[in-house]
Design a protein around this motif. Structure first.
Motif, PDB file in Angstrom:
ATOM      1  N   GLY A 173      40.507  36.379  49.291  1.00  0.00           N
ATOM      2  CA  GLY A 173      40.183  37.252  48.170  1.00  0.00           C
ATOM      3  C   GLY A 173      40.901  38.584  48.232  1.00  0.00           C
ATOM      4  O   GLY A 173      41.310  39.131  47.197  1.00  0.00           O
ATOM      5  N   THR A 174      41.059  39.138  49.444  1.00  0.00           N
ATOM      6  CA  THR A 174      41.764  40.405  49.594  1.00  0.00           C
ATOM      7  C   THR A 174      43.219  40.262  49.165  1.00  0.00           C
ATOM      8  O   THR A 174      43.775  41.128  48.474  1.00  0.00           O
ATOM      9  CB  THR A 174      41.687  40.896  51.047  1.00  0.00           C
ATOM     10  OG1 THR A 174      40.308  41.019  51.427  1.00  0.00           O
ATOM     11  CG2 THR A 174      42.360  42.244  51.212  1.00  0.00           C
ATOM     12  N   HIS A 175      43.859  39.169  49.556  1.00  0.00           N
ATOM     13  CA  HIS A 175      45.254  38.943  49.171  1.00  0.00           C
ATOM     14  C   HIS A 175      45.389  38.770  47.658  1.00  0.00           C
ATOM     15  O   HIS A 175      46.243  39.400  47.020  1.00  0.00           O
ATOM     16  CB  HIS A 175      45.801  37.698  49.862  1.00  0.00           C
ATOM     17  CG  HIS A 175      45.965  37.855  51.341  1.00  0.00           C
ATOM     18  ND1 HIS A 175      46.107  39.069  51.950  1.00  0.00           N
ATOM     19  CD2 HIS A 175      46.023  36.927  52.335  1.00  0.00           C
ATOM     20  CE1 HIS A 175      46.234  38.904  53.250  1.00  0.00           C
ATOM     21  NE2 HIS A 175      46.190  37.610  53.507  1.00  0.00           N
ATOM     22  N   VAL A 176      44.557  37.896  47.088  1.00  0.00           N
ATOM     23  CA  VAL A 176      44.669  37.584  45.661  1.00  0.00           C
ATOM     24  C   VAL A 176      44.392  38.827  44.814  1.00  0.00           C
ATOM     25  O   VAL A 176      45.164  39.170  43.914  1.00  0.00           O
ATOM     26  CB  VAL A 176      43.720  36.431  45.289  1.00  0.00           C
ATOM     27  CG1 VAL A 176      43.668  36.242  43.773  1.00  0.00           C
ATOM     28  CG2 VAL A 176      44.157  35.130  45.967  1.00  0.00           C
ATOM     29  N   ALA A 177      43.279  39.517  45.111  1.00  0.00           N
ATOM     30  CA  ALA A 177      42.947  40.728  44.358  1.00  0.00           C
ATOM     31  C   ALA A 177      43.978  41.824  44.597  1.00  0.00           C
ATOM     32  O   ALA A 177      44.282  42.614  43.698  1.00  0.00           O
ATOM     33  CB  ALA A 177      41.557  41.217  44.740  1.00  0.00           C
ATOM     34  N   GLY A 178      44.537  41.862  45.818  1.00  0.00           N
ATOM     35  CA  GLY A 178      45.502  42.899  46.138  1.00  0.00           C
ATOM     36  C   GLY A 178      46.783  42.812  45.333  1.00  0.00           C
ATOM     37  O   GLY A 178      47.366  43.839  44.959  1.00  0.00           O
ATOM     38  N   ILE A 179      47.242  41.593  45.050  1.00  0.00           N
ATOM     39  CA  ILE A 179      48.456  41.433  44.252  1.00  0.00           C
ATOM     40  C   ILE A 179      48.253  42.017  42.859  1.00  0.00           C
ATOM     41  O   ILE A 179      49.159  42.604  42.271  1.00  0.00           O
ATOM     42  CB  ILE A 179      48.835  39.940  44.176  1.00  0.00           C
ATOM     43  CG1 ILE A 179      49.254  39.441  45.576  1.00  0.00           C
ATOM     44  CG2 ILE A 179      49.966  39.703  43.176  1.00  0.00           C
ATOM     45  CD1 ILE A 179      49.344  37.935  45.686  1.00  0.00           C
ATOM     46  N   ILE A 180      47.037  41.915  42.362  1.00  0.00           N
ATOM     47  CA  ILE A 180      46.726  42.449  41.033  1.00  0.00           C
ATOM     48  C   ILE A 180      46.399  43.932  41.081  1.00  0.00           C
ATOM     49  O   ILE A 180      46.876  44.713  40.257  1.00  0.00           O
ATOM     50  CB  ILE A 180      45.537  41.683  40.420  1.00  0.00           C
ATOM     51  CG1 ILE A 180      45.878  40.194  40.255  1.00  0.00           C
ATOM     52  CG2 ILE A 180      45.122  42.286  39.076  1.00  0.00           C
ATOM     53  CD1 ILE A 180      44.685  39.334  39.862  1.00  0.00           C
ATOM     54  N   ALA A 181      45.609  44.356  42.093  1.00  0.00           N
ATOM     55  CA  ALA A 181      44.963  45.663  41.983  1.00  0.00           C
ATOM     56  C   ALA A 181      45.043  46.564  43.207  1.00  0.00           C
ATOM     57  O   ALA A 181      44.467  47.653  43.175  1.00  0.00           O
ATOM     58  CB  ALA A 181      43.481  45.449  41.618  1.00  0.00           C
TER      59      ALA A 181
END
Length: 569
Positions: free
Chosen positions: A290-298
């Protein structure tokens, strides 16, 4: 003596600041009676609480202390019908603010099984023993019918996704043999369209295998999709054109985000809509999915939406999972987010059916489920997309193609990417090649070895990231997907009137290419995406892009979104 006193006060101040910054919301989910129409009860667990009751903010209002029960690290929030409303929630205590999480007033909530409520089935997969969900035919009052069936079989209705007429039951069974016998009888009820069983312990992310070197250059990977060019374009072009960009709300179906990871440390308290805002439960691992996925966006240091700068209209990114109840929870969270105004949903997840084969004929072992579970999930997903089309036709779901080196569009073996609907964009993955060629050259990247392929894949994007110092590269279609999600969100901020069909068309028209083949083979050919058509290149029958696979071009996609707005002026 005076110096010692000053030093002591300074150290105390540092300690107080550290304590204030350690306040984290770890869990927040509905509890108590999930089916009530009046007030709601929410159970919250936090870390870093002081010795007194913290201030709880819901949106811009403080919750009255009388509505909060506090014991150790847990709070129970009792919201009256008047106080209900979807909004960010955060805590203040000791001068510090926690990470904000999203509290929804919507009605879709399901229950996850405890560790002693699951068992291994014949395929060796973890499955829920006494929790199943019924998809009730739409002509029936779902809750009334679910309660009738529950009474008939001695079960209880414990969860629901009301917009889809899905109701979760706890069965009076002790083992899988009893469960399977009961769901056969329930499935024969005239009003029951499908019985959905869960086959999931807490799921690992849909990342690919670790066969890549640890020296991935993330900037170079993202350059293949013109990441920085897109940021520069948005900052300059929007200012020059004075386009009145609009805020966009984005939903990300993930468990949590580590707010101690680089790029997330400043996300505290409420959202002033000046820039990107992120709502999520706190996790403990900067390397979490989740940290990776959300990080790419935000992520504030390298995420796409914060990088849009002062021209940003304000984006809200909601990371939500509902509960740990597998695919059913993913859909419950998605329904709530859509009803709360999300325009773009990021689904960096998917499953394969047991027996799926990859392109080499080997069995796929990535996130497999039994045929019994797959049939229920297929009915649930179909109902979701039918509801989306009928009630929310402007919402787009961006889904990862998967990492089984198999076919993403094989509807018997892959969900949800195999669904054919305008509101589902499917994203494959590519990786930087060893060729020293221009970004525009099809040989600039190569097909990611584990990425699922075929005509159902709409576009590919960079699949590899290098998120934290000392960590190995993470690769997979899970990380290609949020690049497309962020692009779509930015496109919608420029032109909110774009439909899902138009978004897909603009992404394909703007795409770069990859691969050497120029053909239109059968659907089982090893093309990474659907081949580019003459209509996607202005009707030019001799265009060199024709037949090749589509690679995300973030800058050109934003440019076409601007042009789409200017044409209707």
């Amino acid at each position: 003596m005076k110096r010692c006193l000053i030093l002591s006060l300074w150290l105390c101040s540092l300690g107080a600041q550290a304590a204030a910054d350690s306040l984290r919301i770890k869990q927040l989910q509905r509890c108590g009676e999930l089916l009530g129409e009046g007030g709601q009860q929410w159970c919250l667990r936090a870390e870093g609480l002081g010795g007194g009751l913290p201030t709880v903010w819901l949106g811009g209002a403080k919750l009255p202390p009388a509505s909060i029960e506090w014991q150790d690290d847990r709070l129970t929030l009792k919201l009256t019908h008047q106080a209900r409303g979807s909004a960010p929630l955060w805590l203040e205590d000791g001068g510090g603010s926690s990470n904000p999480v999203w509290l929804t007033s919507q009605r879709s909530h399901v229950v996850a099984a405890a560790s002693d409520e699951v068992a291994k089935n014949m395929d060796g997969l973890t499955t829920y023993v006494d929790l199943v969900s019924l998809l009730i035919e739409e002509k029936h009052d779902g809750l009334r019918e679910a309660r009738r069936i529950a009474d008939k079989f001695g079960a209880r209705v414990v969860g629901a996704i009301p917009p889809l007429n899905v109701y979760q039951l706890r069965l009076p069974v002790n083992d899988l043999e009893q469960r399977d016998a009961m769901i056969l009888r329930m499935g024969s009820e005239v009003s029951v369209d499908a019985v959905i069983i869960e086959e999931s312990a807490p799921e690992r992310g849909e990342e690919g295998s670790g066969r890549d070197p640890g020296d991935i250059d993330q900037g170079e990977e993202w350059a293949a999709n013109r990441f920085m060019d897109a940021l520069y374009y948005y900052q300059r072009r929007i200012a020059a054109s004075r386009i009145p960009v609009q805020p966009v709300r984005v939903g990300v179906i993930e468990r949590e985000v580590d707010f101690d990871a680089p790029g997330f440390s400043d996300y505290r308290g409420g959202c002033n809509h000046a820039q990107t805002c992120l709502y999520a439960r706190d996790g403990n691992r900067p390397s979490s999915h989740g940290t990776h996925v959300a990080g790419i966006i935000a992520a504030q240091d390298q995420g796409f939406l914060p990088g849009l700068g002062k021209q940003s209209p304000g984006f809200e990114v909601i990371v939500e999972r509902n509960s740990d109840a597998g695919i059913t929870a993913n859909i419950a969270a998605s329904v709530n987010l859509v009803e709360d105004g999300v325009r773009v949903l990021n689904w960096s997840w998917g499953i394969h059916r047991i027996g799926a084969r990859d392109v080499k004929g080997e069995r796929v072992d990535s996130l497999v489920r039994s045929g019994l579970a797959m049939s229920g999930y297929e009915e649930l997903l179909e109902e979701f997309f039918l509801w989306l089309r009928a009630e929310h036709p402007d919402v787009v779901v961006v889904n990862s193609a998967g990492n089984g080196a198999s076919w993403s569009g094989a509807d018997e073996y892959r969900l949800p990417s195999s669904f054919i609907t305008e509101q589902l964009l499917v994203v494959g993955g590519h990786q930087r090649s060893d060729n020293t060629v221009a970004v525009e050259d099809p040989q600039h990247v190569r097909k990611r070895h584990s990425s699922n392929i075929d005509m159902r894949v709409d576009v590919s994007a960079a699949a590899c990231i290098h998120p934290v110092a000392g960590a190995l590269a993470h690769c997979g279609t899970s990380y290609a997907t949020p690049l497309v999600t962020a692009t779509v969100a930015a496109m919608l901020s420029i032109n909110p009137a774009l439909t899902p069909q138009q978004l897909r068309m603009l992404l394909r028209r703007s795409a770069l290419t990859l691969g050497t083949e120029q053909d239109f083979e059968a659907m089982d050919a090893e093309d990474l995406t659907a081949p580019i058509l003459p209509s996607e290149r202005g009707g030019q029958l001799n265009h060199p892009d024709l037949g090749r696979s589509a690679r995300l071009d973030m800058q050109r996609a934003l440019d076409l979104a601007v042009q789409s707005r200017e044409r209707v002026r």
